[in-house]
Design a protein around this motif. Structure first.
Motif: not given
Length: 337
Positions: A31, A35-36, A39, A50-53
């Motif tokens: 995480c 985002e990039d 990822k 994967w996540t942004t949260k």
């Protein structure tokens, strides 16, 4: 062991490379708020999720352990969230920038029945292990003085890479960030700290916290230690060393990650003296090689009940000293621990 990693910045690569070499662990998810970055990390290390949260990462039921590689000031918050989801917690050094927050993290882990680990991997360096064993065996006799020098350079560009760097809320200064391993080793070698007097300053970098400072530490044993730190060395890192002076021995450890024994002399011979010249390592960064061995101990501790090398209470000791250094500077007085 299924591991979730939060914070895919600079230090995360060291964690990911260490875990990749272990046969009994893998990264189940990562995480990052960028985002990039999340990822690309997942793609590079074949991480399935994967996540942004962060909350979403914590909902993954098969994750056993959360590795926290976010800015230091966020370590307690992110650790408490992980503990509340029943995950074991591993946090990069330092475990926070305020002792009160670190204590909340320790309590949260205790209340949720999960284990807490703090990454202080330089304790595992063969050179450092030899020094600690010599201290524990009494080879120094009475230890009179410990001196740590951290003469490094961090240009303004380093601090400008991220807004949190050099801030009191999320990073701290040279003592809390760059020199925290040396603070930890000094108190590990010296034992219980009695008091500290310190002076710090921001001399050349445009940051909130200090880029330079010195601390004088008194131990209950009578030993005196000094820690001298600057991020202003021209034109590059010059020295990272610890010297221990006792009545029956003198030792100096240096190298870029306290990985090299520079001086080793004792009154009485011991069999380990034969291998002094063979224990030095050649790491490619100040992070050294200790992360892999540290992760293995963490896994063994969780699965087999092996004693953790550095748990939350051990990590707390160096943070207490760092906080006392800052308090001493602000109030210009001796701080009693």
């Amino acid at each position: 062991m299924k591991i979730g990693l939060v914070g895919c910045g600079r230090i995360s690569k060291t964690h990911l490379e260490a875990i990749k070499k272990l046969s009994n662990a893998n990264i189940a998810g990562c995480c990052d708020i960028v985002e990039d970055r999340a990822k690309s990390t997942a793609e590079k290390y074949n991480i399935p999720y994967w996540t942004t949260k962060y909350q979403e990462l914590l909902k993954e039921k098969d994750i056993d352990l959360i590795s926290i590689c976010t800015p230091s000031g966020l370590h307690p918050e992110h650790g408490i969230m992980a503990a509340n989801h029943g995950k074991h917690v591993l946090t990069e050094k330092p475990m926070g920038v305020r002792l009160i927050d670190a204590d909340k993290l320790i309590t949260a882990c205790e209340e949720n029945g999960v284990k807490l680990f703090v990454v202080l991997q330089n304790r595992l360096n063969p050179s450092i292990q030899m020094v600690k064993n010599a201290i524990d065996k009494g080879r120094f006799g009475k230890v009179f003085m410990i001196v740590a020098n951290v003469f490094w350079t961090r240009p303004q560009e380093y601090y400008d890479l991220a807004a949190w760097r050099g801030t009191w809320a999320l990073d701290g200064g040279a003592f809390c960030n760059q020199a925290s391993h040396y603070v930890d080793l000094v108190q590990w070698f010296g034992g219980p700290v009695k008091s500290v007097m310190a002076s710090t300053a921001t001399l050349a970098r445009d940051i909130e916290a200090e880029d330079t400072g010195a601390a004088i530490i008194n131990f209950h044993s009578g030993c005196i230690a000094t820690i001298n730190v600057t991020m202003l060395t021209y034109p590059k890192n010059l020295e990272g060393s610890i010297t221990i002076i006792g009545e029956k021995g003198t030792v100096r450890v240096g190298g870029i990650a306290v990985n090299e024994i520079l001086h080793w002399q004792f009154q009485d011979y011991d069999e380990v003296d034969r291998i002094v010249n063979n224990v030095s390592t050649i790491p490619d960064s100040v992070y050294g090689f200790g992360h892999m061995a540290y992760y293995q101990n963490v896994i063994n501790s969780i699965i087999n009940g092996e004693n953790p090398l550095i748990d939350g209470l051990a990590g707390r000791k160096s943070l207490e000293l760092i906080e006392s250094i800052y308090l001493s500077n602000r109030q210009q007085r001796v701080v009693i621990l």
